[in-house]
Design an enzyme around this catalytic site. Structure first.
Site, PDB file in Angstrom:
ATOM      1  N   GLY A  75       0.815  -1.204   0.000  1.00 54.95           N
ATOM      2  CA  GLY A  75       0.000   0.000   0.000  1.00 54.95           C
ATOM      3  C   GLY A  75       0.849   1.254   0.000  1.00 54.95           C
ATOM      4  CB  SER A  76       0.074   4.650   1.194  1.00 59.48           C
ATOM      5  OG  SER A  76      -1.032   4.837   0.329  1.00 59.48           O
TER       6      SER A  76
END
Length: 489
Positions: free
Chosen positions: A216-217
């Site tokens: 993810g981020s």
């Protein structure tokens, strides 16, 4: 008659010579094969008849052998077994050895080449052979804090000392109790192993090192590093940050979290894009940078190669540039840690550790010292550099940006009073997003101006908060607890 006798004697001598050669060949060249054969009962009794050395954390044995009144002589016992299982592994009559019990077996059972003097001493004195103690790098308080903060949620926590690569904590949940496998009751041991091996949540596999997640981020740290290392960007460079972004060649747009706008002007600094974790800004940046540049930077951080800690970990994955599936749409989603980008929590922790250490990634390790039965040091791990992942200037800029994440961005739940914390959150989609809940991530280090600990936390499927989970809400408080445990000593 004499001729006949001479021929017979010659045949007998050749037969004796053949017998001697074959016996010597088997005993010498096939010794290891015979000793390791599971059907060799003598080797099993010899292995269990020795006092196997302890595995030690903070001066206390977390795995040790105790004398027992049975045919084997010693029983392996694990103190806080489920807590340390991702590191110690198990030592079992039925299922063999894993993790530290496996990689350090020759020292633990006293048969390592470095212990030849001890074996000679035992031979001369008639003393019973003993194994060496293996001292781990784990911080007991941090390990306990990680386990308690993660609680019943599925996921993992890894903490590393940035300046050395020492692993300070490694927790995985669900876990298992190695004592269930170490029992000398082979039926119970076999039943326990079968139950664990067939469990849907795979407790025998450490989620810290042997489980791959979309990062993810948290992967935006790699994308940001790629941009700054290119020389075309700094933390203050203004980049596009639309409400949605549709990559070339597709009609499917990428939104920001909650469908919100990152900026009223459609532009923002690279630092602000990281601070609020703007998807559209980093997706568009990923297409501009290209998959080859990000691939090279990901590799500099350890992607696509396993770590040896000393047991081997799964290698994290960023697809190679020659992968025929690449398209701008996937460059965009890969830049925000989705598509086929996969990482272990150890990998994510090592990215933060490299940034914290001025861009220098130290090789991670979990075995600090090995001592013989007389407590003399026979092996000491020396920290060494694995990669110069990024320049010192890039690391300094990323540190400033990560401090912004915790001070006033998505990672405020990781704030520690009186301590400057650097971090990055992540909320990673996986599988069929209409049926699954996102994983919650946090990675960072503290103090930001004098790093002592880098950490990565992943909570599967949002943990107790489910679909409402974000990395800042779920994972950041766990990371905070671990960092505080290390800093408070």
């Amino acid at each position: 008659m004499n001729t006949t006798l001479r021929r017979l004697a010659g045949v007998v001598m050749v037969m004796f010579l053949a017998l001697m050669v074959s016996t010597t060949w088997i005993q010498f060249f096939h010794a290891d094969e015979l000793n390791n054969d599971t059907r060799n009962v003598r080797s099993i009794y010899a292995e269990y008849g020795r006092a196997r050395g302890p595995i030690v954390v903070g001066g206390e044995a977390v795995a040790l052998s105790k004398p027992v009144d049975d045919e084997f002589g010693y029983q392996r016992k694990y103190v806080d077994g489920p807590l340390y299982a991702p590191l110690t592994g198990y030592f079992s009559l039925v299922s063999g050895k894993s993790k530290i019990e496996s990689t350090e077996n020759d020292f633990l059972n006293g048969q390592a080449d470095a212990l030849w003097m001890d074996r000679v001493r035992n031979l001369l004195t008639g003393s019973d052979p003993e194994g060496s103690s293996v001292e781990l790098t784990i911080n007991a308080k941090a390990q306990k804090a990680a386990s308690e903060a993660l609680g019943d949620q599925r996921g993992a926590v890894v903490a590393v000392e940035p300046s050395t690569g020492k692993i300070l904590a490694m927790v995985s949940n669900p876990t298992f109790d190695p004592n269930d496998l170490a029992t000398h009751n082979t039926k119970k041991a076999n039943d326990a192993y079968e139950k664990l091996a067939n469990a849907d949540d795979d407790p025998l596999l450490s989620r810290a090192t042997s489980w791959l997640y979309p990062p993810g981020s948290t992967f935006k740290l790699v994308t940001a590093a790629t941009a700054i290392e290119s020389g075309d960007y700094t933390e203050d460079t203004q980049i596009d940050a639309p409400v949605t972004y549709t990559p070339p060649g597709t009609t499917r747009s990428i939104p920001n979290y909650g469908g919100e706008a990152c900026s009223s002007t459609g532009k923002m600094s690279l630092a602000d894009a990281l601070r609020i974790s703007c998807n559209t800004a980093f997706a568009q940046l990923g297409v501009k940078l290209g998959n080859e540049a990000i691939y090279d930077q990901a590799n500099q951080f350890g992607y696509n190669s396993p770590f040896e800690v000393p047991f081997s970990t799964y290698k994290s994955i960023f697809p190679a540039p020659d992968d025929e599936r690449w398209a701008p749409a996937f460059e965009a989603t890969a830049a925000i840690g989705q598509w086929d980008v996969q990482a272990t929590p150890l990998q994510v922790a090592m990215i933060s550790a490299a940034i914290a250490n001025g861009g220098e990634m130290m090789a991670p390790y979990s075995v600090d010292t090995i001592r013989d039965p007389q407590l003399e040091v026979v092996q000491q791990t020396s920290p060494h550099r694995l990669e110069q992942s990024i320049s010192k200037s890039t690391a300094d800029q990323l540190t400033d940006m990560m401090v912004g994440v915790v001070d006033s961005g998505t990672g405020t739940a990781a704030q520690i009073s009186g301590v400057k914390v650097a971090g990055k959150t992540g909320t990673a989609q996986h599988g069929d997003t209409t049926k699954t809940k996102p994983h919650a991530w946090f990675t960072g280090f503290a103090p930001a101006d004098d790093p002592k600990v880098a950490v990565a936390v992943v909570v599967e499927d949002g943990g107790s908060t489910g679909s409402e989970a974000t990395g800042g809400r779920v994972a950041a408080p766990i990371a905070k607890a671990v960092m505080e445990a290390v800093l408070n000593g």
